[in-house]
Design an enzyme around this catalytic site. Sequence first.
Site, PDB file in Angstrom:
ATOM      1  CD  GLU A  44      41.197 -25.229 110.288  1.00 53.99           C
ATOM      2  OE1 GLU A  44      42.402 -26.206 110.711  1.00 53.99           O
ATOM      3  OE2 GLU A  44      40.978 -24.291 110.660  1.00 53.99           O
ATOM      4  CE  LYS A 117      45.297 -25.811 112.148  1.00 54.43           C
ATOM      5  NZ  LYS A 117      44.163 -24.975 113.186  1.00 54.43           N
ATOM      6  CB  CYS A 154      43.203 -22.879 110.213  1.00 56.94           C
ATOM      7  SG  CYS A 154      42.369 -21.836 111.686  1.00 56.94           S
TER       8      CYS A 154
END
Length: 295
Positions: A44, A117, A154
């Site tokens: 990331e 995300k 993540c």
Amino acid sequence: MAKNIKVGIVQQSVVLPIEDNMLKLRHNIEVCAQHGANLVVLQELHNTPYFCQTENTDMFMLAEPIPGPSTEFYSAIARQCGIVLVTSIFERRAAGVYHNTAVVFDADGRIAGKYRKMHIPDDPAYYEKFYFTPGDLGFEPIDTSIGRLGVMVCWDQWYPEGARLMAMKGAEVLIYPTAIGWESTDTPDEKERQRNAWETVQRGHAVANGIHVIAVNRVGYEPDPSGATGGITFWGNSFVAGPQGEVIFRARTDHEENAVVDIDIERSEDVRRIWPFFRDRRIDEYEGIVKRFLI
């Protein structure tokens, strides 16, 4: 999807200046490709230090459009190496609107797709809500020349809902570029609980969906620029799990590592035949899952 995939994992610490870091990334990608990888996954926000340790408006200068300079850089690498490449970029969508975005390049260098995300944390040393607007592209797999990739980022890896939706839409593997580590005041016991939970929840996604999971984390110590905390030691431990949750590969905790891991996609079909979780789901009883809480 290809029956067998060679997955390249680049677990890397960050160096400065950014240009040197990107050259280091290119070298590590090339090493994986030279060892036969046809899919390479980066961690990331790999271009820069993890700037979310503080709330600093100057850091928005790191963001860039998609397409933009970074996508041009990684597109060329993917094309030259003939690989599918999963990257993670700080996206400037518009003035005041920024995303934490995974961009996937196909082996010919074209952008196969992107994922913004969805789950954005806001914790001490992880002030991501200051920087990132929650994603609005949904949980949509990305089609590539080697198959359909369920790419998330993540904090998304803690949520079974995203993994399930990706699998239900035909993702053949789940991929999580990651930046997670220990804050300096964590005790040894707490550190071990955190790392074990992180791996366990993702192996659970593999089991529940009968699918491979690839998680690539950064590694090394990064100081807090403000001095408010002792910084973060990113714990590495990038891993690949099979569709029964078995760990096929696990990187070390405190070292950079390039690895190429063979995965057999056909195992998902075999496992789903003996563990038919999708067949037995009680979809008539799950309406409550879209509520915040039920008491």
